[in-house]
Design an enzyme around this catalytic site. Structure first.
Site, PDB file in Angstrom:
ATOM      1  CB  CYS A   1     -37.604 -17.716  39.758  1.00 23.15           C
ATOM      2  SG  CYS A   1     -38.311 -18.765  38.519  1.00 23.15           S
TER       3      CYS A   1
ATOM      4  NE  ARG B   1     -37.489 -26.251  33.392  1.00 19.50           N
ATOM      5  CZ  ARG B   1     -36.974 -25.178  32.802  1.00 19.50           C
ATOM      6  NH1 ARG B   1     -36.948 -25.108  31.491  1.00 19.50           N
ATOM      7  NH2 ARG B   1     -36.487 -24.190  33.523  1.00 19.50           N
TER       8      ARG B   1
ATOM      9  CD  GLN C   1     -32.751 -23.629  34.859  1.00 19.66           C
ATOM     10  OE1 GLN C   1     -33.249 -23.306  35.928  1.00 19.66           O
ATOM     11  NE2 GLN C   1     -33.257 -23.259  33.688  1.00 19.66           N
TER      12      GLN C   1
ATOM     13  CG  ASP D   1     -31.681 -19.962  37.384  1.00 20.65           C
ATOM     14  OD1 ASP D   1     -31.631 -18.958  36.660  1.00 20.65           O
ATOM     15  OD2 ASP D   1     -32.741 -20.474  37.784  1.00 20.65           O
TER      16      ASP D   1
ATOM     17  CG  HIS E   1     -33.650 -15.437  39.761  1.00 18.89           C
ATOM     18  ND1 HIS E   1     -33.346 -16.730  40.120  1.00 18.89           N
ATOM     19  CD2 HIS E   1     -34.513 -15.516  38.721  1.00 18.89           C
ATOM     20  CE1 HIS E   1     -34.019 -17.551  39.340  1.00 18.89           C
ATOM     21  NE2 HIS E   1     -34.726 -16.857  38.485  1.00 18.89           N
TER      22      HIS E   1
ATOM     23  CE  LYS F   1     -36.941 -15.693  24.673  1.00 21.41           C
ATOM     24  NZ  LYS F   1     -37.023 -17.148  24.761  1.00 21.41           N
TER      25      LYS F   1
ATOM     26  CG  HIS G   1     -34.679 -16.151  34.830  1.00 20.54           C
ATOM     27  ND1 HIS G   1     -35.201 -17.041  35.724  1.00 20.54           N
ATOM     28  CD2 HIS G   1     -34.115 -16.888  33.863  1.00 20.54           C
ATOM     29  CE1 HIS G   1     -34.967 -18.267  35.312  1.00 20.54           C
ATOM     30  NE2 HIS G   1     -34.298 -18.209  34.184  1.00 20.54           N
TER      31      HIS G   1
END
Length: 653
Positions: free
Chosen positions: A342, A371, A389, A391, A393, A472, A518
Site C-alpha cells: 500500500c 513477512r 499478492q 494486490d 488499491h 472488510k 484494499h
RNA sequence: GCCAGCUUAGCUCAGAUGGUAGAGCAACUGAUUCGUAAUCAGUAGGUCGUCAGUUCAAUUCUGACAGCUGGCUCCA
C-alpha cells in the site's frame, strides 16, 4: 397437556402428555421404535422459541412441540461429539488421575479436550485412552444432569484440585450452574448431552497438540487431544477417508512429484523455489490476471521492495507491524522490506494532483512482500515468509465506494467460478480497538453491506472482526473435497489516505480526501497455487497445465515423426513435449498419467501412415485418431472452455 | 515463538542394546523396438540434519541449535 410430536419426516402428530413427563417420554408417545432409538436429545418449541433439551429433562409446561434430534442433524452431531469429549475426559481421568480438565467442545470436524498434565500426551497414549472410552461406552452409563449454586460449584471443583474448572465457573454470570455426571466423571456443562454413553458408537482419537489455556500465549500450555465422532461407523469411515484423500492431495507432496516447486528449508525457510513447470503455471496465471485487471479498468504499477524507515513510521507499520518486518541498513539508514504494497501505491497516487474525473483510480500490483512469520506457523505454500499478492488499491470518492466494492465482488466471483470454487461471504465490522470516526465506519460498513445485498448474495456478519482501520469483506471458498480457505479480502481503509494526505479536486474546486479500498482476490499466488494444487489434486485444467500434451512414440521408428508433430503442435500454440525414451508404450502411458498431463498423443506406425496422432484423455478415455491440426484445435478449445461463463478470455503465448 | 513428535540415498522407508549402513522406486549405462498404467540386467549414489560433550570408538548415548510434521497463537 397436549403437544405435537414431530417425527424425522417433519410430520407431526398430537399426543396427550401426562404432567411431570420428560422430553423423552413425550417422544416415546409419538414415535416408532427406530426413530426413538436414534434420538440423542429433544428439540422443544415453546412460546419463547426453540431449544435443545436432554431426553431426561422435564418437558417445559409451555411446550408446543417436541422433535427428536439425531446425529443427522448438525446440532445432534455437535451434541454427540461434545458428549464423546466428556467420555474422553472420563477415560483420561481413569488412566491419568492427576490430569486436570479444562474445556472440551465440539468443532467442525469432531471435538477436542484440553488437559493440564505433568507429561503432555503423545500419540502413543491414544490407543489406551480410546480403549477406555470404548469400555465406558459399553458400560452404557447415563449422563446425569444436576444444578448447583455457583459458589458451591467453585468450592467443589477447587476441593478436587480442578482449578481451571473453578476459574471457568467463577467467570459465569449466573447464580446456578449445571453439571453433568457420567460414571465417576463430573464436569461443568451447559448440555445437553446424550442420555447414555452407549449411544456413542463411532468415534476415533486422531492427534495430540499443545494449546494455550484460553487461547492466550501468555497462559500455560495444555495438552489437547483431538478426536472425531459420527452417528454411525459408515459416516466415521467416510470422514477418515476424506482425511486420507486430503493427505493424498497435499500440495507439498504433489509439488515435488509434479516438479512444480520445492523448498530448501535449511537455507530459506518459508520461501518457495519455483521449478520450470511450476513457474510456467504461475506465469500463465499471472499473465491472465494482468490482462483481466487491465480489462476491468485497473492500472498496473510497481513500487520498490525496500523503503526507508521514515516511511514505515508515517504509514503506521513501524508502530503496528514492525515485529513482522525485515530491516536492513544502507549507508547508516534503516530500510524496511515491504510487508504490504500500500505504501508504494500511496506515493504513486501522490505523484500528481488528481481530479474527481480520474477517480476511481485502481492500482494493481503483483506485489512481492516479506513477512517474518513465526517459524512454527510456516506450512508449505500455504504459509510462507515471502509471497506475491494480487494486490490492488482503489482510490475513489466516498459516493463511488459501493460501486467499486460491487466491481471487486464481481471480479472475485468470476475468478472463483473459473476455478470451480463455491464460496461464502463474511462481513467483519468495527473491532473494539479501532481508529477513525463513527461516521466513516458507518459509511464504509453500510457500503459493504449494501454492495453485498445489491448482489443478492447471502452473507454472515463477523461482529468486531474488522481491521483496526476499517471494515472488510472476506470470501471463503470451498474446494473439491469440502475444505474452506480464505482467499479474497476487500478492506476499506480511512487511515492511509489521511496519513499520506491523499487528495483529489472535486467538482466544486475544493480538495477532498479519497476513500481507499484494499483488495486481493487470490490472496497470494503462493497460497493460491497451493490451494489449487490440492483442489485439482494436481490435475490442473488444460489452460493452466504446464504441459498440455505429451507425445509418446511406440518405437524408435516413429522418433522423427514424433519430433515433427511436436513442432507443429507447438506452432499451433500447444504446450507439448515428447517422451523419446526407449520404453514400452504402457510404461510411458503410466508415467504421463501419473504426471497428470491432460492429453497423451500416441504415435505408432499407423499414425505416421495417416499423418496424425491417437488421442488419449486424462480420464483414460481413448478419443481415437486425430490429425495434428484437429488435436491442436481440441486442446485449444478445452483451454478456452472454462472462460465462457465469466465473459473472460484466455490467451497465453 | 510455545507444546509434542520427527530428521538415515533424489523419494518412501528398514536397521544396529556404541565398532562409520541397507531395500524398493527414481537416476545413470547396456540389452530389448514393444500399441494405451511398471521389459530385463548392471552401475553409481550416504560426514545417518548441524555443532559440541561422554567414550579407545558416536549415525546410535547426552546437550544445544536448525529444519520438518501436527496443533496453539497469528495469518495473504
Amino acid at each position: 397437556m397436549q403437544i405435537s410430536v414431530i417425527n424425522a419426516g417433519g410430520e407431526s402428530g398430537s399426543v396427550e402428555v401426562p404432567s411431570g413427563a420428560s422430553c423423552g417420554d413425550a417422544l416415546k408417545l409419538g414415535l416408532s421404535g427406530k426413530q426413538l432409538r436414534a434420538a440423542l436429545a429433544a428439540r422443544v418449541a415453546s412460546a419463547g422459541g426453540e431449544r435443545l433439551c436432554d431426553l431426561s429433562a422435564p418437558l417445559p409446561g409451555d411446550a408446543r412441540s417436541v422433535a427428536p434430534v439425531t446425529a443427522d442433524d448438525p446440532d445432534g452431531l455437535a451434541l454427540l461429539r461434545h458428549s464423546v469429549s466428556h467420555i474422553m475426559a472420563a477415560a483420561v481421568q481413569r488412566l491419568f488421575p492427576h490430569a486436570r480438565v479444562t474445556i472440551g467442545p465440539s468443532i467442525d470436524s469432531g471435538f477436542y479436550y484440553d488437559f493440564d498434565v505433568e507429561r503432555p500426551f503423545t500419540v502413543e497414549d491414544l490407543p489406551a485412552i480410546e480403549e477406555e472410552m470404548r469400555r465406558i461406552a459399553a458400560e452404557d452409563v447415563p449422563f446425569v444432569r444436576s444444578e448447583m449454586k455457583k459458589a458451591d460449584a467453585v468450592k467443589l471443583f477447587e476441593s478436587r484440585g480442578e482449578n481451571y474448572k473453578a476459574e471457568i465457573i467463577g467467570g459465569i454470570d449466573a447464580d446456578t450452574v449445571s453439571l453433568y455426571r457420567c460414571g465417576e466423571f463430573l464436569d461443568l456443562c451447559r448440555g445437553p448431552h446424550l442420555p447414555r454413553t452407549g449411544l456413542a458408537k463411532a468415534f476415533k482419537l486422531l492427534s495430540v497438540a499443545g494449546a494455550y489455556w484460553r487461547g492466550d500465549e501468555k497462559n500455560p500450555m495444555l495438552s489437547r487431544i483431538y478426536g472425531t465422532a459420527f452417528g454411525d461407523e459408515k459416516a466415521l469411515k467416510a470422514h477418515l477417508e476424506r482425511l486420507e484423500e486430503a493427505r493424498r492431495r497435499d500440495h507439498r507432496k504433489l509439488g515435488r512429484e509434479l516438479d512444480l516447486f520445492c523448498f530448501h528449508e535449511d537455507v530459506a525457510p518459508g520461501m518457495s523455489f519455483w521449478l520450470p513447470r511450476g513457474m510456467l503455471l504461475r506465469t500463465i496465471l499471472e499473465d491472465f490476471l494482468r490482462r483481466e485487471h487491465l480489462k476491468r479498468g485497473y492500472e498496473i504499477v510497481q513500487g520498490p521492495q525496500i523503503l526507508r524507515r521514515e516511511l514505515w513510521e508515517k504509514s503506521g507499520h513501524y508502530d503496528h507491524y514492525r515485529a513482522n518486518m525485515y530491516f536492513t541498513e544502507i549507508e547508516g539508514d534503516v530500510h524496511g522490506v515491504k510487508p504490504m504494497n500500500c505504501v508504494g501505491h500511496m506515493l504513486i497516487y501522490n505523484q500528481h494532483l488528481h481530479s474527481y474525473r480520474e477517480l476511481p483510480m485502481r492500482l494493481f500490483e503483483l506485489g512481492v512482500v516479506h513477512r517474518h512469520e513465526k517459524s512454527g506457523t510456516l506450512h508449505g505454500l500455504l504459509r510462507v515468509r515471502q509471497f506475491t499478492q494480487d494486490d490492488a488499491h482503489i482510490l475513489c470518492a466516498p459516493e463511488q465506494l459501493e460501486e467499486e466494492i460491487i466491481g471487486v465482488m464481481h471480479l472475485s466471483a468470476d475468478l472463483m467460478d473459473l476455478f470451480g470454487f463455491s464460496y461464502r461471504i463474511f462481513i467483519s465490522t468495527r473491532p473494539d480497538d479501532s481508529i477513525g470516526s463513527d461516521e466513516a465506519w458507518e459509511l464504509a460498513t453500510s457500503a459493504l453491506i449494501k454492495a453485498v445485498e445489491k448482489e443478492g448474495k447471502p452473507y454472515q456478519i463477523n461482529e468486531g472482526d474488522g481491521a483496526f482501520y476499517g471494515p472488510k469483506i472476506d470470501i471463503k471458498v470451498t474446494d473439491a473435497i469440502g475444505r474452506e480457505w480464505q482467499l479474497s479480502t476487500i478492506q476499506v481503509d480511512f487511515t492511509l489516505p489521511e496519513r499520506f494526505n491523499l487528495e483529489y479536486v472535486g467538482q466544486d474546486g475544493e480538495r477532498h480526501r479519497p476513500v481507499m479500498v484494499h483488495r486481493a482476490i487470490l490472496g497470494s499466488l503462493e497460497r493460491f497455487i497451493g490451494v489449487l494444487t490440492e483442489h485439482y489434486a494436481g490435475a490442473f485444467p488444460t489452460w493452466l497445465a504446464p504441459v498440455q500434451a505429451r507425445i509418446l512414440n511406440v518405437t524408435d521408428a516413429q522418433l522423427d515423426y514424433a519430433k515433427k508433430a511436436r513442432e507443429r503442435l507447438a506452432a499451433l500454440g500447444v504446450r507439448v513435449e515428447v517422451d523419446t525414451r526407449n520404453e514400452k508404450l504402457g510404461f510411458k502411458v503410466r508415467e504421463a498419467q501419473l504426471a497428470k498431463i491432460p492429453y497423451i498423443l500416441v504415435v505408432g506406425d499407423r499414425e505416421v501412415q495417416d499423418e496424425g496422432v491417437n488421442v488419449r484423455l486424462r480420464s483414460g478415455e481413448n478419443a481415437g485418431f486425430h490429425t495434428v491440426e484437429d488435436a491442436a484445435a481440441m486442446i485449444r478449445a478445452d483451454s478456452e472452455e472454462p472462460f465462457k461463463r465469466g465473459g473472460m478470455s484466455y490467451s497465453f503465448s
